[in-house]
Design an enzyme around this catalytic site. Sequence first.
Site, PDB file in Angstrom:
ATOM      1  N   LYS A  71       0.759  -1.142  -0.061  1.00  0.00           N
ATOM      2  CA  LYS A  71       0.175   0.210  -0.241  1.00  0.00           C
ATOM      3  C   LYS A  71       1.290   1.653   0.117  1.00  0.00           C
ATOM      4  O   LYS A  71      -0.114   1.917  -0.316  1.00  0.00           O
ATOM      5  CB  LYS A  71      -0.697  -0.197   0.656  1.00  0.00           C
ATOM      6  N   ASP A 107     -10.676   3.383   0.999  1.00  0.00           N
ATOM      7  CA  ASP A 107     -10.750   3.513   2.472  1.00  0.00           C
ATOM      8  C   ASP A 107     -12.285   4.287   3.252  1.00  0.00           C
ATOM      9  O   ASP A 107     -12.708   3.783   3.955  1.00  0.00           O
ATOM     10  CB  ASP A 107      -9.784   3.115   3.235  1.00  0.00           C
TER      11      ASP A 107
END
Length: 293
Positions: A71, A107
């Site tokens: 990520k 997210d």
Amino acid sequence: MEITGQTQLLGVIGYPIRHSLSPVMHNAALTELGENYVYLPFPIAPQDLPTAIAAFPLIGVKGFNVTIPHKQAIMPLLQGITPTAQRIGAVNTVYWTEQGWRGTNTDGLGFVTPLTALDRDWSRVKAVILGAGGSARAVVDGLAQLGCQQIQVVGRNVEKLTQFQQSWSATDFYHRLTVHPWESLPTLLPEAQLIVNTTPVGMTPQIDQSPLSESFIQQLPRTAIAYDLIYTPRPTHFLQLAEAQGLTIIDGLEMLVQQGAAALQLWINRPVPDTTMGQALQDYLQSNGSLAG
Ligand code: NAP
């Protein structure tokens, strides 16, 4: 879903990747829409990341999700990063543009979507977040975009908390963010309108654990919302205790669905059936729950 000569590729990169739930929900949505795409898991070891990203356009990958451990590592390999991903400091979705690969993070949007369905004046809400790890970053950013009055992050490691707070110093909501040791909870809980668990405490197989004891949960206002990012089990012990006190509860499944729906919408540029995605996940977890992660 019929795979043909025109089928295009989407997927998720991670290492390991075999427990990812993303292929289940994305392929369910693509099938329902009749889109000629297939969404695959790509196990990519950290040392192979640059080669894989460079090769993706050559084999017709149109977009992909990113999970642990890539990520952050993916950021310098992309041609652009959205301000959201910059603030969160992590990319979970990559899409193709004329300039090349662009990374974003869905997210925070996934986290707030179930909250926006509730009737609340967010500008008056004080939120307490338990944990200061990766997912707490998306939660903080989501709550800031929602306009929360105060975002109070509680952790067990003071040094990590200070670093966490400092990492937001360039944002326009820095003054609304405070960090606190676990011992401050008795002062914070009575004024909290939203309590979010971003720790793994209570996740399968530790299903009898809760990040907050029953007596701590009793200190929350009855009008408060208890939100747990965990989606196995459903509901967690924490949410069961909160529900018994009359609080509104939200588990992590909808966040998982909505972060995926936002990514899929970016790739195929049309509204996506989030209900189908949620149902596919629920069905899968019911039959394979102990395997998923
Ligand atoms: P992470 O980066 O490892 O962060 C976990 C945080 O929890 C850290 O701040 C850690 O503190 C704290 N913590 C761990 N054990 C604790 C304990 N016993 N008591 C108090 N604090 C504790 O993990 P993450 O990626 O944020 O994931 C956290 C949880 O969220 C997982 O259960 C994951 O499945 C879930 N999640 C759900 C979604 C969704 O879409 N629903 C998305 C992402 C994550 P230290 O730093 O002091 O260890």
